[in-house]
Design an enzyme around this catalytic site. Structure first.
Site, PDB file in Angstrom:
ATOM      1  N   LYS A  54       0.838  -1.207   0.000  1.00 44.98           N
ATOM      2  CA  LYS A  54       0.000   0.000   0.000  1.00 44.98           C
ATOM      3  C   LYS A  54       0.871   1.255   0.000  1.00 44.98           C
ATOM      4  CE  LYS A  54      -3.733  -2.464   2.238  1.00 44.98           C
ATOM      5  NZ  LYS A  54      -4.398  -2.869   3.476  1.00 44.98           N
ATOM      6  N   GLN A  98      -4.071  -1.209   9.640  1.00 44.20           N
ATOM      7  CA  GLN A  98      -3.997  -2.574   9.099  1.00 44.20           C
ATOM      8  C   GLN A  98      -4.540  -3.557  10.128  1.00 44.20           C
ATOM      9  OE1 GLN A  98      -2.984  -3.312   5.889  1.00 44.20           O
ATOM     10  NE2 GLN A  98      -3.769  -5.351   6.354  1.00 44.20           N
ATOM     11  N   ASP A 121     -10.609   3.229   4.278  1.00 44.41           N
ATOM     12  CA  ASP A 121     -11.001   1.818   4.194  1.00 44.41           C
ATOM     13  C   ASP A 121     -12.524   1.675   4.209  1.00 44.41           C
ATOM     14  OD1 ASP A 121      -9.235  -0.214   3.803  1.00 44.41           O
ATOM     15  OD2 ASP A 121      -8.739  -0.533   5.915  1.00 44.41           O
TER      16      ASP A 121
END
Ligand code: NAP
Length: 287
Positions: A54, A98, A121
Site C-alpha cells: 500500500k 492494518q 477503508d
C-alpha cells in the site's frame, strides 16, 4: 465454454495512473499533496507485506507516505493517541489501520476513532451507514474494486441476479449493498446457508468472499455467469482463491483469476479513496 478472464492487474494499473494525474492536479491547484497514513501495530508478516504494498502504491501515485508503526505490545491508549494525532494532522488525507490488530486491542474502538472523512477503508460506522442509506461516503476498497471490474467488462447489474457468498463487514455486506445500489437482485449466502451450490447457480453475477479455498466448484455456477473470486489463500503452489478456477473457467462467461483479479483492485481503490478524501477536504467534491 471457456470464460473470458477479467484482468484486475491492468485495470488497477490504469486506475493508479488516473489517480497519479489527479494527485498532480490537486497538488497544483491547492498546493497540498494527499497523504496516506497506514498504521501497523506489531509485526505480523502478512500485514507487513500488505502495508508495504500500500505504501509503495501511494508513493508511486505521488502521494505522501505517512506510515506509522507501533510495537505489538502497544496499549489501547497509545493506539488511540496515535489515531487522534493523525485525525488532527492537516497533511493526513487518509488513515488506514492494518487489521487484524493484536488480540489484546479492541479493533472496533480503534476504527471508531478514525474520522469518517479520513476513513479510506470505509469501515467506520458512519461510512457503513452512509452506504446502507445510499448516500455518498468512502466505500470499502475491495467491494468497490469489484464494481469497477464489473463495469469495465460491461456486466449488466440492473435486474441481474447477484449472489454474494460471505457477509463480513469488510467485504460481503458492503458488496451486497453496492450491488443493490446498482439495482441487482441480491442474495447473500453465509455459513448457515442450506444449499450453497444451488443458491449460487441462480446467479448471473457471483461474488465469492467466504475465505474457504475452492468452496465454489463448477457445479455452483450457471453457464455463462460472471464469477468474481475475492478469496486469497497462500499455499505451497502459490496463491489461490475461493473458487475452483480450473472447473469454474469451463462454465463461467467471465471470471477473475487469483492472483491478478480482485487483489490489485483493492489497492487501486484505496488510492482512489485517498485522493477523494483529499479533494473533499479542499471542497472539491464529495468522497
Ligand atoms: P471473513 O470475515 O472470514 O468472512 C467470511 C464470510 O464467509 C462469513 O460471512 C462466513 O459466514 C462466510 N462463510 C464461511 N464459510 C462458509 C461456507 N462454508 N459457506 C458459505 N459461507 C461461508 O472473511 P473476509 O474478510 O470477508 O474475507 C473473505 C476472503 O477474501 C478471505 O480469503 C480473504 O483473505 C479475502 N480477501 C481478499 C481481499 C482482496 O483484496 N482480494 C480483501 C479482503 C479479503 P458467517 O458470517 O456465517 O460466519
Amino acid at each position: 465454454m471457456t470464460a473470458r478472464v477479467m484482468d484486475g492487474t491492468s485495470l488497477a494499473r490504469r486506475i493508479r495512473e488516473e489517480v497519479a494525474a489527479g494527485v498532480a492536479a490537486l497538488t497544483e491547484t491547492v498546493g497540498a499533496t494527499p497523504g496516506l497514513a497506514t498504521v501497523l501495530i506489531g509485526a505480523d508478516p502478512a500485514s507487513e507485506v500488505y502495508v508495504r504494498n500500500k505504501r509503495r502504491a501511494c508513493v508511486a501515485a505521488g502521494m505522501r507516505d505517512l506510515h506509522r508503526q507501533l510495537p505489538a505490545e502497544a496499549s489501547q491508549a497509545q493506539v488511540a493517541d496515535l489515531i487522534d494525532e493523525l485525525a488532527e494532522a492537516d497533511e493526513v488525507s487518509g488513515i488506514l489501520v492494518q487489521l487484524p490488530a493484536p488480540a489484546h486491542l479492541d479493533a472496533e474502538e480503534i476504527v471508531a476513532r478514525i474520522p469518517a472523512t479520513k476513513d479510506v477503508d470505509g469501515l467506520t460506522t458512519t461510512n457503513a451507514g452512509l452506504l446502507a442509506q445510499g448516500r455518498p461516503g468512502l466505500r470499502p476498497c475491495t467491494p468497490s474494486g469489484v464494481i469497477r471490474l464489473l463495469d469495465e467488462h460491461s456486466v449488466a447489474l440492473e435486474g441481474a441476479q447477484a449472489v454474494v457468498v460471505g457477509r463480513s463487514v469488510l467485504v460481503g455486506k458492503p458488496m451486497a449493498q453496492l450491488l443493490l445500489e446498482r439495482n441487482a437482485t441480491v442474495t447473500v449466502c453465509h455459513s448457515r446457508t442450506r444449499d450453497l451450490a444451488e443458491t449460487c447457480r441462480n446467479a448471473d453475477v457471483l461474488v465469492v468472499a467466504a475465505g474457504v479455498a475452492g468452496i465454489i466448484g463448477g457445479d455452483a455456477i450457471r453457464p455463462g455467469a460472471t464469477v468474481i473470486d475475492v478469496g486469497i489463500h497462500r499455499g505451497e503452489h502459490g496463491l489461490r482463491g475461493d473458487v475452483d478456477y480450473d472447473k469454474a473457467v469451463e462454465v463461467a462467461g467471465l471470471i477473475t483469476p487469483v492472483p491478478g483479479g480482485v487483489g490489485p483492485m483493492t489497492i487501486a481503490m484505496l488510492l482512489v479513496n485517498t485522493l477523494a478524501a483529499a479533494r473533499a477536504r479542499h471542497g472539491l467534491g464529495q468522497p
